[in-house]
Design an enzyme around this catalytic site. Sequence first.
Site, mmCIF file in Angstrom:
data_model
loop_
_atom_site.group_PDB
_atom_site.id
_atom_site.type_symbol
_atom_site.label_atom_id
_atom_site.label_comp_id
_atom_site.label_asym_id
_atom_site.label_seq_id
_atom_site.Cartn_x
_atom_site.Cartn_y
_atom_site.Cartn_z
ATOM 1 N N VAL A 17 9.367 8.406 0.707
ATOM 2 C CA VAL A 17 9.889 9.505 -0.107
ATOM 3 C C VAL A 17 9.303 9.338 -1.512
ATOM 4 O O VAL A 17 8.503 8.438 -1.750
ATOM 5 C CB VAL A 17 11.442 9.507 -0.154
ATOM 6 N N GLY A 70 0.825 -1.217 0.000
ATOM 7 C CA GLY A 70 0.000 0.000 0.000
ATOM 8 C C GLY A 70 0.851 1.256 0.000
ATOM 9 O O GLY A 70 0.512 2.245 0.626
ATOM 10 N N LYS A 99 5.939 21.922 -10.872
ATOM 11 C CA LYS A 99 7.363 21.747 -11.207
ATOM 12 C C LYS A 99 7.526 21.921 -12.712
ATOM 13 O O LYS A 99 6.812 21.269 -13.480
ATOM 14 C CB LYS A 99 7.770 20.334 -10.770
ATOM 15 N N SER A 149 0.635 -3.972 4.998
ATOM 16 C CA SER A 149 1.013 -4.204 6.386
ATOM 17 C C SER A 149 0.916 -2.905 7.185
ATOM 18 O O SER A 149 1.265 -1.838 6.683
ATOM 19 C CB SER A 149 2.459 -4.709 6.402
#
Length: 495
Positions: free
Chosen positions: A50, A16, A81, A42
């Site tokens: 990150v 996940g 960006k 889990s």
Amino acid sequence: MTNSTQQPESIVIVGGGTAGWMCAAYLAAKWSQRYRITLIESAQIGTVGVGEGSTPFLRQFFAELGWQESDWMPACDATYKTGIEFSNWTGSERFKRYFHPFFSALDLDTAEHFFANCNQVRRGQNAAVRPAQFFSAATMAEAAVTPVSTTLGGDIDYAYHFDAGKLASCLRSFAVQQGVKHLTGNVLNVQCTNGHITQLETDCSAPLTATLFIDCSGFRGLLMKQGLGQSLQSYQDCLFNDRAVAIPTPHNHPQQAITPQTRSEGLSCGWMWNIPLTSRVGNGYVYGSHFCSPEQAEAELRQRLKVSDETPARHLTMPVGRLQEHWHGNCVAIGLAQGFIEPLEATALMLVQYGIYQLSSRLGELVTITSRTQYNTEMNRMFDGIRDYIVAHYYLNTRNDSPYWQACRNDIRVPENLTLLVNAWDGKGQFEDALESIDEQLVYLRPSWYCILAGMGRFKSEAVNLSDPGAAAGIQQYLTRTVGEHFKAQLMPSR
Ligand SMILES: Cc1cc2nc3c(=O)[nH]c(=O)nc-3n(C[C@H](O)[C@H](O)[C@H](O)COP(=O)(O)OP(=O)(O)OC[C@H]3O[C@@H](n4cnc5c(N)ncnc54)[C@H](O)[C@@H]3O)c2cc1C
């Protein structure tokens, strides 16, 4: 799929993180009428946490989910960006920094000037070659604007920065609404027979069976590596970075407009990322563990950021390489479970997205050995094509101030296509022909290759003019005027 020509009917996704939830959201949006989709993650094993920068490709993904930017950007502290600024990747004061832009319709003419100038310099003539002077993305970064215009025609290409954990939460809510069954628990055992997964034993449910399993379990590669015994083909012969340390910081000047760029700055044994979100700034140092210890890397990053030991740091190990088979038997690996190059051009989620598209386009057909082979060939092409461009950053560096930078230039295996392109560039011959000869294998296209080679100052001639008063200055004025008239400052949201 217990035999090689069966259609999947049920899909189990393990993991996940961003990859798992991107898979679940997309496959549910496209296929929930046909396949039962379950995702297990889990609660004890965290996500990598990150992955804050994207490429422009991600816009298409959100559009296909039917998401507007207002649906997810504020919830994920996201900013725009327009490219990446590289600094301290060379030993030259004149080529100390350059900008790798995303390209837009706005740049069609100005980019041709840039390419022509680069080729003039390669042939010993004087011309201006600073990429930032020719691309609107760089002007937008300089002006700190949002690359979305309501008054200008043509598509402006841009990407995003975001909080990866918050993006995974948005994707989870969406996927669950689309009917994905969400289990919280641990996969304890992967049972396999003849190269196929038969079932997963968990601590939260009856054993999970499926016709297709998707391994999004991150670097551990629970299904593909541990279960099916597939191994990683390492890229460490050409890429030396295998670790990172991340330290987020608050904005220094929260009242200022946010620059729509990632910064990548060369440090002593690697490089540092700097990614502005609306809530904070993401920073991290990606480095080679053969050249520097985690303690040294953390100390160097703290010094660079001017933060004390009280600000927590997060250390990560990153195996670089890719699987040879991303689809093996009845299992497909997507995300870090299938491989990782390194985060320099923020390409990991692009690979996730590409893998999902390739998979989704095959879900309506009978799955044959041929379609699996095509899938694997295509994923390997993408991985290796991105690797070639990433390796170019290291190979072209001209720093002599640390053994790391010298080794990155001298001691790596240079991929074949990179050798071909650099030789063509150095030889003053037809660089365009070289690009065209490997067109089908390239992931980074012509503008990116010109930008990196010119930006890092790969010229024999001394006649390189970085900012001439003639045509280039006129182009810069045109870009500055256009950006000033059509784009607004990227401001911090009021909280
Ligand atoms: C230093 C660094 C910087 C990066 N920067 C960028 C970037 O700028 N841009 C970009 O696109 N990408 C970047 N990436 C890559 C990016 O973080 C990942 O591609 C992305 O987060 C997807 O990760 P993942 O979902 O594959 O794995 P993870 O986030 O590691 O998730 C793995 C999941 O598997 C679950 N799991 C594991 N074992 C079990 C088990 N036994 N039972 C049940 N569940 C299990 C975990 O609970 C977790 O939910 C970066 C990566 C690193 C290391």
